[in-house]
Design a protein around this motif. Sequence first.
Motif, PDB file in Angstrom:
ATOM      1  N   ILE A 143       0.825  -1.206   0.000  1.00 58.05           N
ATOM      2  CA  ILE A 143       0.000   0.000   0.000  1.00 58.05           C
ATOM      3  C   ILE A 143       0.863   1.262   0.000  1.00 58.05           C
ATOM      4  CG2 ILE A 143      -1.820   1.252   1.230  1.00 58.05           C
ATOM      5  CD1 ILE A 143      -2.677  -1.546   0.178  1.00 58.05           C
ATOM      6  N   PRO A 144       0.671   2.128  -1.003  1.00 56.73           N
ATOM      7  CA  PRO A 144       1.396   3.408  -0.987  1.00 56.73           C
ATOM      8  C   PRO A 144       0.820   4.332   0.087  1.00 56.73           C
ATOM      9  CG  PRO A 144      -0.137   3.345  -2.825  1.00 56.73           C
ATOM     10  CD  PRO A 144      -0.188   1.983  -2.177  1.00 56.73           C
ATOM     11  N   LYS A 145       1.693   5.125   0.698  1.00 61.96           N
ATOM     12  CA  LYS A 145       1.246   6.085   1.722  1.00 61.96           C
ATOM     13  C   LYS A 145       0.152   7.009   1.194  1.00 61.96           C
ATOM     14  CE  LYS A 145       5.303   6.321   4.622  1.00 61.96           C
ATOM     15  NZ  LYS A 145       5.125   6.610   6.014  1.00 61.96           N
ATOM     16  N   ALA A 146       0.137   7.236  -0.100  1.00 61.57           N
ATOM     17  CA  ALA A 146      -0.857   8.129  -0.692  1.00 61.57           C
ATOM     18  C   ALA A 146      -2.281   7.616  -0.483  1.00 61.57           C
ATOM     19  CB  ALA A 146      -0.593   8.310  -2.188  1.00 61.57           C
ATOM     20  N   LEU A 147      -2.480   6.309  -0.421  1.00 61.57           N
ATOM     21  CA  LEU A 147      -3.844   5.784  -0.298  1.00 61.57           C
ATOM     22  C   LEU A 147      -4.530   6.236   0.993  1.00 61.57           C
ATOM     23  CD1 LEU A 147      -6.235   4.093  -1.315  1.00 61.57           C
ATOM     24  CD2 LEU A 147      -5.122   2.094  -0.302  1.00 61.57           C
ATOM     25  N   PRO A 148      -3.988   5.951   2.171  1.00 66.64           N
ATOM     26  CA  PRO A 148      -4.688   6.425   3.376  1.00 66.64           C
ATOM     27  C   PRO A 148      -4.747   7.946   3.460  1.00 66.64           C
ATOM     28  CG  PRO A 148      -2.608   5.381   3.958  1.00 66.64           C
ATOM     29  CD  PRO A 148      -2.831   5.137   2.500  1.00 66.64           C
ATOM     30  N   GLU A 149      -3.736   8.622   2.925  1.00 65.29           N
ATOM     31  CA  GLU A 149      -3.757  10.088   2.935  1.00 65.29           C
ATOM     32  C   GLU A 149      -4.917  10.616   2.093  1.00 65.29           C
ATOM     33  OE1 GLU A 149       0.155  11.164   1.580  1.00 65.29           O
ATOM     34  OE2 GLU A 149       1.096  10.516   3.455  1.00 65.29           O
ATOM     35  N   LEU A 150      -5.088  10.063   0.891  1.00 63.04           N
ATOM     36  CA  LEU A 150      -6.169  10.520   0.004  1.00 63.04           C
ATOM     37  C   LEU A 150      -7.547  10.115   0.525  1.00 63.04           C
ATOM     38  CD1 LEU A 150      -4.457   9.800  -3.421  1.00 63.04           C
ATOM     39  CD2 LEU A 150      -5.099  12.064  -2.520  1.00 63.04           C
ATOM     40  N   MET A 151      -7.616   8.989   1.215  1.00 67.40           N
ATOM     41  CA  MET A 151      -8.906   8.558   1.761  1.00 67.40           C
ATOM     42  C   MET A 151      -9.268   9.315   3.035  1.00 67.40           C
ATOM     43  SD  MET A 151      -9.004   4.520   0.802  1.00 67.40           S
ATOM     44  CE  MET A 151     -10.646   4.313   1.452  1.00 67.40           C
ATOM     45  N   SER A 152      -8.306  10.038   3.606  1.00 69.89           N
ATOM     46  CA  SER A 152      -8.553  10.823   4.824  1.00 69.89           C
ATOM     47  C   SER A 152      -8.784  12.294   4.524  1.00 69.89           C
ATOM     48  CB  SER A 152      -7.354  10.685   5.774  1.00 69.89           C
ATOM     49  OG  SER A 152      -7.175   9.352   6.147  1.00 69.89           O
ATOM     50  N   THR A 153      -8.957  12.639   3.270  1.00 71.55           N
ATOM     51  CA  THR A 153      -9.154  14.028   2.889  1.00 71.55           C
ATOM     52  C   THR A 153     -10.428  14.587   3.521  1.00 71.55           C
ATOM     53  OG1 THR A 153      -9.395  15.539   1.017  1.00 71.55           O
ATOM     54  CG2 THR A 153     -10.347  13.365   0.760  1.00 71.55           C
ATOM     55  N   SER A 154     -10.475  15.894   3.637  1.00 76.23           N
ATOM     56  CA  SER A 154     -11.676  16.539   4.182  1.00 76.23           C
ATOM     57  C   SER A 154     -12.809  16.583   3.156  1.00 76.23           C
ATOM     58  CB  SER A 154     -11.342  17.948   4.668  1.00 76.23           C
ATOM     59  OG  SER A 154     -10.843  18.715   3.580  1.00 76.23           O
ATOM     60  N   ASP A 155     -12.542  16.179   1.919  1.00 74.52           N
ATOM     61  CA  ASP A 155     -13.547  16.145   0.857  1.00 74.52           C
ATOM     62  C   ASP A 155     -14.098  14.723   0.736  1.00 74.52           C
ATOM     63  OD1 ASP A 155     -15.025  16.077  -1.484  1.00 74.52           O
ATOM     64  OD2 ASP A 155     -13.477  17.036  -2.725  1.00 74.52           O
ATOM     65  N   PRO A 156     -15.279  14.454   1.305  1.00 77.34           N
ATOM     66  CA  PRO A 156     -15.810  13.090   1.299  1.00 77.34           C
ATOM     67  C   PRO A 156     -16.058  12.543  -0.109  1.00 77.34           C
ATOM     68  CG  PRO A 156     -17.333  14.601   2.417  1.00 77.34           C
ATOM     69  CD  PRO A 156     -16.139  15.390   2.000  1.00 77.34           C
TER      70      PRO A 156
END
Length: 161
Positions: free
Chosen positions: A121-134
């Motif tokens: 899993i790239p670090k980008a995945l959880p970061e992008l899924m935790s965005t303030s934009d649902p």
Amino acid sequence: MKERTASVKDITMQKIKTYLWFENQAEEAATFYTSLFPNSEIVHVQRAGEAAMTVTFTLAGQEHIALNGGPQFTFNEAISLYVDCETQEEVDELWAKLADGGEEGPCGWLKDRYGLSWQIIPKALPELMSTSDPAAAERVMKAMFGMKKISVQGLLDAAAS
């Protein structure tokens, strides 16, 4: 195979360790795994004659024990090793090496040639899924569901669309 001499103190420093049951490939698997990650090594091999019974090894500094326990138990997806990858290049490299002789699965999961499940899993995945934009997070999740090996660019494109 690089093996260092370990004292009992060295082997027991980490309180909780992953214990992996192999039919008869514990030493082969540990050697393979330690070749993939920096700060990894075979720490100790307990033998019965020539055969390895247990192999204590580290992967990226985390200690694991592999057992040659026979065919009674096999791995399944109920447990996996999660690798937090910095870059797409790291994802690509680990995916290629771990999937070789194994089986690719959905959403960044694969089984290696020994049947052990991994999440690459790239670090980008959880970061992008935790965005303030649902809505963006939902698009990222939907994009991930359509992937086997995770594509960072595919995730970024989904988040931006």
